[in-house]
Write a protein that holds these residues in place. Structure first.
Motif, PDB file in Angstrom:
ATOM      1  N   VAL A   7     -12.263 -13.621   3.334  1.00 40.85           N
ATOM      2  CA  VAL A   7     -11.996 -12.376   2.611  1.00 40.85           C
ATOM      3  C   VAL A   7     -10.818 -12.598   1.660  1.00 40.85           C
ATOM      4  N   ASP A  11     -11.650  -8.871  -2.706  1.00 43.31           N
ATOM      5  CA  ASP A  11     -12.583  -8.166  -1.826  1.00 43.31           C
ATOM      6  C   ASP A  11     -11.948  -6.894  -1.266  1.00 43.31           C
ATOM      7  N   VAL A  12     -10.693  -7.013  -0.851  1.00 44.59           N
ATOM      8  CA  VAL A  12      -9.971  -5.865  -0.303  1.00 44.59           C
ATOM      9  C   VAL A  12      -9.821  -4.786  -1.375  1.00 44.59           C
ATOM     10  N   GLN A  15     -13.175  -3.005  -1.993  1.00 41.87           N
ATOM     11  CA  GLN A  15     -13.536  -2.139  -0.872  1.00 41.87           C
ATOM     12  C   GLN A  15     -12.652  -0.888  -0.815  1.00 41.87           C
ATOM     13  N   GLU A  47     -10.023  -3.848   8.792  1.00 45.30           N
ATOM     14  CA  GLU A  47     -11.471  -3.825   8.975  1.00 45.30           C
ATOM     15  C   GLU A  47     -12.138  -5.115   8.483  1.00 45.30           C
ATOM     16  N   MET A  48     -11.643  -5.633   7.363  1.00 45.14           N
ATOM     17  CA  MET A  48     -12.263  -6.820   6.767  1.00 45.14           C
ATOM     18  C   MET A  48     -11.717  -8.126   7.339  1.00 45.14           C
TER      19      MET A  48
END
Length: 86
Positions: A7, A11-12, A15, A47-48
């Protein structure tokens, strides 16, 4: 070996619905974002399973927080004690 994609901060950001700089501010606690946004980003990070890349951070800040120790001969019995002390 795992094929699971690592990740990234991108990506964070995607999201969480924010920019990369905003995620960086949340991670580094530098301010400039609301507590609500920071909380949402931190939730997405959890979460990721995002883990900051320490190598990338070291390149950015030009510090590794590491030291090097050069020894004349590793077979010398005192060297491990000296290395441990360092």
């Amino acid at each position: 070996m795992s094929n699971k994609k690592k990740v990234t901060i991108e990506d964070v950001a995607k999201q969480a619905g924010v920019g990369i700089a905003t995620v960086s501010r949340a991670l580094n606690n530098t301010g400039g974002i609301s507590e609500k946004t920071k909380a949402r980003i931190m939730q997405v990070i959890d979460e990721m399973g995002f883990v900051p890349n320490t190598s990338a951070q070291s390149l950015k800040i030009r510090q590794t927080h590491q030291i090097a120790l050069a020894v004349p001969d590793i077979r010398n019995a005192i060297i491990p004690d000296i290395a441990w002390s360092v």
